[in-house]
Design a protein around this motif. Sequence first.
Motif, PDB file in Angstrom:
ATOM      1  N   ARG A 848       0.861  -1.177   0.000  1.00 20.72           N
ATOM      2  CA  ARG A 848       0.000   0.000   0.000  1.00 20.72           C
ATOM      3  C   ARG A 848       0.902   1.234   0.000  1.00 20.72           C
ATOM      4  O   ARG A 848       2.118   1.125   0.165  1.00 20.72           O
ATOM      5  CB  ARG A 848      -0.910   0.009   1.222  1.00 20.72           C
ATOM      6  CG  ARG A 848      -0.135   0.057   2.550  1.00 20.72           C
ATOM      7  CD  ARG A 848      -1.042   0.027   3.741  1.00 20.72           C
ATOM      8  NE  ARG A 848      -0.274   0.030   4.986  1.00 20.72           N
ATOM      9  CZ  ARG A 848      -0.804   0.038   6.206  1.00 20.72           C
ATOM     10  NH1 ARG A 848      -2.111   0.062   6.356  1.00 20.72           N
ATOM     11  NH2 ARG A 848      -0.028   0.023   7.278  1.00 20.72           N
ATOM     12  N   THR A 849       0.316   2.401  -0.177  1.00 20.10           N
ATOM     13  CA  THR A 849       1.083   3.640  -0.234  1.00 20.10           C
ATOM     14  C   THR A 849       0.655   4.572   0.884  1.00 20.10           C
ATOM     15  O   THR A 849      -0.446   4.453   1.437  1.00 20.10           O
ATOM     16  CB  THR A 849       0.909   4.353  -1.588  1.00 20.10           C
ATOM     17  OG1 THR A 849      -0.475   4.627  -1.787  1.00 20.10           O
ATOM     18  CG2 THR A 849       1.436   3.482  -2.714  1.00 20.10           C
ATOM     19  N   GLY A 850       1.536   5.508   1.195  1.00 19.76           N
ATOM     20  CA  GLY A 850       1.261   6.504   2.222  1.00 19.76           C
ATOM     21  C   GLY A 850       2.181   7.701   2.037  1.00 19.76           C
ATOM     22  O   GLY A 850       2.917   7.821   1.046  1.00 19.76           O
ATOM     23  N   LEU A 851       2.167   8.603   3.018  1.00 18.89           N
ATOM     24  CA  LEU A 851       2.950   9.846   2.934  1.00 18.89           C
ATOM     25  C   LEU A 851       3.337  10.280   4.330  1.00 18.89           C
ATOM     26  O   LEU A 851       2.513  10.284   5.256  1.00 18.89           O
ATOM     27  CB  LEU A 851       2.117  10.945   2.250  1.00 18.89           C
ATOM     28  CG  LEU A 851       2.728  12.349   2.236  1.00 18.89           C
ATOM     29  CD1 LEU A 851       3.933  12.369   1.299  1.00 18.89           C
ATOM     30  CD2 LEU A 851       1.703  13.384   1.811  1.00 18.89           C
ATOM     31  N   PHE A 852       4.607  10.638   4.489  1.00 22.07           N
ATOM     32  CA  PHE A 852       5.055  11.350   5.683  1.00 22.07           C
ATOM     33  C   PHE A 852       5.231  12.807   5.309  1.00 22.07           C
ATOM     34  O   PHE A 852       6.007  13.122   4.402  1.00 22.07           O
ATOM     35  CB  PHE A 852       6.376  10.782   6.208  1.00 22.07           C
ATOM     36  CG  PHE A 852       6.965  11.619   7.325  1.00 22.07           C
ATOM     37  CD1 PHE A 852       6.511  11.454   8.631  1.00 22.07           C
ATOM     38  CD2 PHE A 852       7.926  12.578   7.071  1.00 22.07           C
ATOM     39  CE1 PHE A 852       7.024  12.229   9.649  1.00 22.07           C
ATOM     40  CE2 PHE A 852       8.442  13.349   8.091  1.00 22.07           C
ATOM     41  CZ  PHE A 852       7.997  13.180   9.389  1.00 22.07           C
ATOM     42  N   ASP A 853       4.471  13.715   5.946  1.00 21.17           N
ATOM     43  CA  ASP A 853       4.639  15.145   5.674  1.00 21.17           C
ATOM     44  C   ASP A 853       4.783  15.943   6.969  1.00 21.17           C
ATOM     45  O   ASP A 853       4.556  17.138   6.985  1.00 21.17           O
ATOM     46  CB  ASP A 853       3.485  15.685   4.828  1.00 21.17           C
ATOM     47  CG  ASP A 853       2.116  15.506   5.511  1.00 21.17           C
ATOM     48  OD1 ASP A 853       2.091  14.991   6.662  1.00 21.17           O
ATOM     49  OD2 ASP A 853       1.101  15.890   4.909  1.00 21.17           O
ATOM     50  N   ASP A 854       5.161  15.259   8.053  1.00 25.24           N
ATOM     51  CA  ASP A 854       5.458  15.917   9.339  1.00 25.24           C
ATOM     52  C   ASP A 854       4.240  16.657   9.880  1.00 25.24           C
ATOM     53  O   ASP A 854       4.377  17.692  10.510  1.00 25.24           O
ATOM     54  CB  ASP A 854       6.650  16.862   9.176  1.00 25.24           C
ATOM     55  CG  ASP A 854       7.339  17.124  10.517  1.00 25.24           C
ATOM     56  OD1 ASP A 854       7.190  16.290  11.432  1.00 25.24           O
ATOM     57  OD2 ASP A 854       8.019  18.154  10.645  1.00 25.24           O
ATOM     58  N   ILE A 890      10.561  17.996   3.620  1.00 27.64           N
ATOM     59  CA  ILE A 890      11.105  16.736   4.156  1.00 27.64           C
ATOM     60  C   ILE A 890      10.078  15.622   4.013  1.00 27.64           C
ATOM     61  O   ILE A 890      10.123  14.644   4.750  1.00 27.64           O
ATOM     62  CB  ILE A 890      11.546  16.883   5.626  1.00 27.64           C
ATOM     63  CG1 ILE A 890      10.351  17.260   6.520  1.00 27.64           C
ATOM     64  CG2 ILE A 890      12.661  17.892   5.761  1.00 27.64           C
ATOM     65  CD1 ILE A 890      10.673  17.175   8.015  1.00 27.64           C
ATOM     66  N   ALA A 891       9.165  15.778   3.052  1.00 22.74           N
ATOM     67  CA  ALA A 891       8.154  14.739   2.839  1.00 22.74           C
ATOM     68  C   ALA A 891       8.779  13.492   2.223  1.00 22.74           C
ATOM     69  O   ALA A 891       9.756  13.572   1.474  1.00 22.74           O
ATOM     70  CB  ALA A 891       7.036  15.263   1.933  1.00 22.74           C
ATOM     71  N   GLU A 892       8.217  12.329   2.548  1.00 24.19           N
ATOM     72  CA  GLU A 892       8.653  11.068   1.943  1.00 24.19           C
ATOM     73  C   GLU A 892       7.412  10.277   1.530  1.00 24.19           C
ATOM     74  O   GLU A 892       6.490  10.105   2.320  1.00 24.19           O
ATOM     75  CB  GLU A 892       9.502  10.243   2.922  1.00 24.19           C
ATOM     76  CG  GLU A 892      10.789  10.942   3.334  1.00 24.19           C
ATOM     77  CD  GLU A 892      11.645  10.088   4.269  1.00 24.19           C
ATOM     78  OE1 GLU A 892      11.477   8.842   4.266  1.00 24.19           O
ATOM     79  OE2 GLU A 892      12.473  10.668   5.005  1.00 24.19           O
ATOM     80  N   PHE A 893       7.416   9.818   0.250  1.00 25.82           N
ATOM     81  CA  PHE A 893       6.348   8.950  -0.232  1.00 25.82           C
ATOM     82  C   PHE A 893       6.674   7.512   0.176  1.00 25.82           C
ATOM     83  O   PHE A 893       7.819   7.074   0.083  1.00 25.82           O
ATOM     84  CB  PHE A 893       6.195   9.063  -1.750  1.00 25.82           C
ATOM     85  CG  PHE A 893       5.616  10.386  -2.173  1.00 25.82           C
ATOM     86  CD1 PHE A 893       4.243  10.586  -2.171  1.00 25.82           C
ATOM     87  CD2 PHE A 893       6.429  11.442  -2.530  1.00 25.82           C
ATOM     88  CE1 PHE A 893       3.699  11.795  -2.539  1.00 25.82           C
ATOM     89  CE2 PHE A 893       5.895  12.662  -2.895  1.00 25.82           C
ATOM     90  CZ  PHE A 893       4.522  12.847  -2.903  1.00 25.82           C
ATOM     91  N   ILE A 894       5.650   6.776   0.634  1.00 32.52           N
ATOM     92  CA  ILE A 894       5.862   5.509   1.347  1.00 32.52           C
ATOM     93  C   ILE A 894       5.238   4.353   0.568  1.00 32.52           C
ATOM     94  O   ILE A 894       4.118   4.463   0.063  1.00 32.52           O
ATOM     95  CB  ILE A 894       5.224   5.565   2.752  1.00 32.52           C
ATOM     96  CG1 ILE A 894       5.860   6.694   3.590  1.00 32.52           C
ATOM     97  CG2 ILE A 894       5.352   4.221   3.464  1.00 32.52           C
ATOM     98  CD1 ILE A 894       5.110   6.959   4.889  1.00 32.52           C
ATOM     99  N   PHE A 895       5.990   3.237   0.489  1.00 30.10           N
ATOM    100  CA  PHE A 895       5.428   1.948   0.107  1.00 30.10           C
ATOM    101  C   PHE A 895       5.524   1.049   1.334  1.00 30.10           C
ATOM    102  O   PHE A 895       6.608   0.799   1.857  1.00 30.10           O
ATOM    103  CB  PHE A 895       6.184   1.341  -1.076  1.00 30.10           C
ATOM    104  CG  PHE A 895       5.848   1.980  -2.388  1.00 30.10           C
ATOM    105  CD1 PHE A 895       4.746   1.574  -3.127  1.00 30.10           C
ATOM    106  CD2 PHE A 895       6.606   3.025  -2.861  1.00 30.10           C
ATOM    107  CE1 PHE A 895       4.426   2.181  -4.311  1.00 30.10           C
ATOM    108  CE2 PHE A 895       6.296   3.646  -4.059  1.00 30.10           C
ATOM    109  CZ  PHE A 895       5.194   3.216  -4.789  1.00 30.10           C
ATOM    110  N   SER A 896       4.376   0.582   1.831  1.00 34.11           N
ATOM    111  CA  SER A 896       4.289  -0.269   3.021  1.00 34.11           C
ATOM    112  C   SER A 896       4.011  -1.700   2.568  1.00 34.11           C
ATOM    113  O   SER A 896       3.069  -1.939   1.816  1.00 34.11           O
ATOM    114  CB  SER A 896       3.168   0.255   3.924  1.00 34.11           C
ATOM    115  OG  SER A 896       2.744  -0.749   4.817  1.00 34.11           O
TER     116      SER A 896
END
Length: 952
Positions: A848-854, A890-896
């Motif tokens: 699945r996908t997600g996002l870290f944007d603090d 400092i965002a990071e796109f995520i694959f979980s």
Amino acid sequence: MKKNTFLKTFALFAGIFLIAATSGWGQETIHYWSFNDGENSELDAGNNEPTSIPADIGDGVINHELSFNSFTGSIINAEPGFVAGQDWAVAGSDNIGKSFEMVFSTEGFDNVLFSFAAQRSGAGYDNNTIEVSTDGGTSWETVVTAFDIAGSYTLYNYDLSGIDSEVDDNSEVIVRFTFDVDDASGGGNNRFDNIKITAGEPEPEEPAFTTLPYEETFETDLGDCYVFGVSGESQYQWSWHTFEGETYARANGFGSDELVESWLIVPGIDMDVYDQVTMNFESAYNFGGEDVNNYLKLYYSTNYAGIGDPTGADWTEIPFTKPAVGNYTWASSGNLDLSAISGTVWLGFKYHYSENFRLWQVTNIYIDEVPEDPDPELAVDPASLTGLSYITGEGPSDAQSFDLTGSNLDGSDATITAPADFEISESETGPYGSAITLTAYDGAATTIWVRLSAGLAIADYSGNVEISGGGADPITVAVSGSVAATPTTDLPFTTNFGIDGNWWADGTMGSYNEKSYTEGGWYFHSTEAVRGGAAESYNGSPYSFRDRLVFTVYNEASISGMTGFSLQLRDWMASETLDRDLNISFDGGTTWETVLTINKDWFDAFQVYQQFIYFFDDPQDFAAEGFQLEIVGGIAGSNDGRINIGQFEALVDDPDDLQDATLAIFTVGGVDVLGLGGLVVDDPVADPGATLEVEDFTDFTGIVVETTDPAASFTVSLNGILLDHGDLPDQPIAENDVIVVTVTSANGTVVRHHKVTVIAEEEPVELITNGFFQHWTDGLPDGWYGDKSNIGTGNVNQYSANPHSGSYSAQLVRESSAHRRFTSQPTQVSAGSKYKITFWVKGQGEIRTGLFDDRETGFGYAPYNDYIVVDSDTWTEHTQHVTAENTTDIAEFIFSVRNTEGNDRSVSGHVLLDSVSVDKPTLPDVMIPLPIWVIFLSGLLMAGFIALRRRK
């Protein structure tokens, strides 16, 4: 700390151990030489090369000028994951009196140990010396003299810190091994394998503390956990290990001949500031047994100092669930309730074995407060319904629906009430009424249909569907519609499909399905289309038809004096050869005439709108639905014939009455600007005009203007200053220059302005790089493995077999049901922006996908998308969306990933990821609407830009 690799097999090492038991953060390998073929050494015995042998672990190096051979090596003292391979056999009498030197750093470490496996042939060197230098070779301390090596492979260990304390935390340590003979001839060899430097990190001077939530996955070392060895040698204490991407703390007393008691202690936690605290972790074991004297247990203490010997403190056991089977099978401890503990608490894992030694592993320690029970909540999707409309006398309107759901409800009834003039039902076909009661509503998804009631007067209507019950706060769904008069059809007429309430669809607007639009008494319909957004619309409209099957147009009421029509069409075709026909009918669809064939040859530029104008031989009168237009030849479910329709015009102009005031040629710096959108403006001062992006302004000169009618006149101004025609060919052009060309027809009745601003081409902002995984460094893909990645580096593999594109894909391995994150390097996102993540996957597992944007909630993480179950050897494309809540760089796109499967680590399996792209949000183009006679005359003579046919 440097990483090493753990192999789940063990060998009993014979040897001489000169190491005392120690307490501290645990011992680890910081430099290691295996001499195996294909590792860093790559020995070439025939040429005695290399003379500088780099370490396989760490950055140490062996320097020598020795002659040597190579034989089958040994697993004695081998690092986990390294096989016997080959050894380094120093051979020949020429080496007598010569040495090799190991040069390495121990910065950040103490308790430095030197070990190796060795054997001597009968004629090998039997009188050797080992020395150590801590000042780069200026002075030396003797480790051992008159040293003879056994006739079979034997392990040798030396405590360098005990010989020279300056060895600890030193950047220029050298160990020198000098060869000599006593009784032997020296014509044989001394063989070496698995030379190793191990050390421990110094104990902290102050205890470590933490706040909640606390998580320790032992990603690269033991983190803030504290290790104290009560008894047993250092190699048997808790230490950091990794295997196939999994990271953990490990204790193993196998090989010890005495009691091993070792403590792994979590940083201190002030329990008085938290309520309802729980702890969980994972553990695994192999070998050995367990009884009252041999065990792994979890304890807590409120009077431990945080460092030093824990045996003087009071400790209380916390029972936990242990694995039912061995063989390194991970098991959860279960949720351990720590709520009864007050004060500052220290949690410690006590490893205690004196016989039948068992190996224990611990990882994924997580301690946090239990969240409070969430409030009951009702939710609807969508939150508003528009376009509930009908023509007077034809009501009720078509029904539209919303979905009602609930969570944490108390089981009471839910009531749904329609506003005045609207009615609701649980079924599209009815019956409809003013209210609905859902008895003992448990929150299950329920579809509610809404429509505008029949028999209403011509007017606009709106209100709120009110929903209450279940113990939750009430919510509403806004509804609106209208009753319209019998339509009339306007002439002249222009639409860019920009009125939101005039659209309706057989499904969602963003998916391919039937779409309809009405405006000004004209009806537009596609059997298969997406309502295109502003990025693909025409002349600043928010919408367009992205059609790929059959597009139709007709008049809803009678019209008179129509002279022709025009369309703005944009190329989205995926096929080079597919033809689509534009047909018109003057008799309501009984007979048709093809007036244009649309294909790649007709479009001269991809995704640029082009105008098609068609004039009838004579003005025409039409009854309702008498004039019909269709674009046919598309293929269902295929993009081969896909086009955008951005504008329709019904004309009343007579082309013979229009005067010519257009340009045949307009170039700036050699670039043709006639095709730029918005070039022709009504007001050359107030209207923005077109923009021309220039990459390099070096030698960017010259303006060329030529009218289609040689008798027409023109002027050219640069930044408001008129230019002489003779100066135009050599006129320098700079960034932000504004050029206006004004053309006047020969009879002076038509004036047309062309305006363009020259701007510097912007550098594109890449949200992610290396989305096709073509570039890798040190075993990881460039542009990936950001700070928020917590999947082990060994679980991210460069995979070359059958990639989706290019030469490689990325294999992600996570066999546990607990997910791991694989993230991009930091990038920039904007608050409120929605990002589209497109990717291809195959293999076995869940992703699945997600996002870290603090962001302030969720520890900085956006809610994850749903898992996609992958179970195929065929590449499949998927798209998911994430919305940024915070503007940050400092965002990071995520694959979980989780639950991956594969036969082994070398064949296709687990989750393979490739062709990743992230589309950033775009703003609509600024376009200026133009009168039809301006568009017609501006475009009529642009070669390759206008198609004009007259009906024969």
